[in-house]
Scaffold this motif. Structure first.
Motif: not given
Length: 194
Positions: A104-127
């Motif tokens: 158990s310890d601190e972790l420094s990591a960022a999320a990338y989606d399958a497309d390699g882009e920074f962040g995760v392409d979430a499902s937009c349910i209201a726009s």
């Protein structure tokens, strides 16, 4: 002379490997596959959430894997229809036979989606005209965490494992004692019969 050098070289290669057995290691920029445990919903009124729980999953695109029993905490933010997750902590239980090690310890990591882009392409349910107003990330959506720096976490003390070992030893001692008592009783019975 060559045998002595080969012997010393073999020891030099084996000893560091043995010393690392109680350490969870991942190199810098490792990619591990994860998913949220519960559906995560963010919107313009609540664009961020702390302590989102993630767990590792098996993914062929991931470069490295964590033990199966891990929890990761992350902070999430909704930015232009994508969820940006930054991992903060990692807790794993490594299982090897009867041995369970806690990391158990601190972790420094960022999320990338399958497309390699920074962040995760979430499902937009209201726009609206301004873009995505509400998005959700479901557990079945796997993505990668990319480590910002190398990770080396030493195994921590596991009090429950020590307690279980003490119980096993006490059980073995009482089994041995019970066996000795039964043998003494049998010997006494044989002596009385004669």
């Amino acid at each position: 002379m060559i045998k002595r050098c080969a012997y010393l070289l073999a020891i030099g290669l084996i000893v560091p490997h043995l010393a690392m057995s109680d350490t969870l290691r991942l190199p810098s920029e490792s990619r591990i596959a994860v998913q949220v445990i519960d559906t995560l919903m963010l919107d313009t009124a609540t664009p961020s959430r702390a302590n989102v729980l993630l767990k590792p999953v098996v993914d062929q695109g991931a470069m490295h894997a964590l033990p199966a029993h891990c929890l990761i905490t992350a902070d999430a933010r909704l930015v232009e229809g994508r969820m940006r997750l930054s991992a903060n902590t990692l807790t794993c239980i490594g299982v090897m036979g009867d041995t369970r090690e806690i990391f158990s310890d601190e972790l420094s990591a960022a999320a990338y989606d399958a497309d390699g882009e920074f962040g995760v392409d979430a499902s937009c349910i209201a726009s609206s005209d301004q873009g995505c107003q509400r998005a959700e990330l479901r557990p079945e959506h796997a993505f990668h965490l990319k480590l910002g720096k190398a990770l080396a976490i030493e195994a921590q003390d596991n009090p429950s494992q020590r307690l279980n070992e003490q119980r096993r030893r006490a059980g073995q001692a009482s089994d041995t004692q019970a066996g000795d008592t039964q043998a003494d009783d049998a010997a006494d019975a044989t002596g009385e019969a004669n």
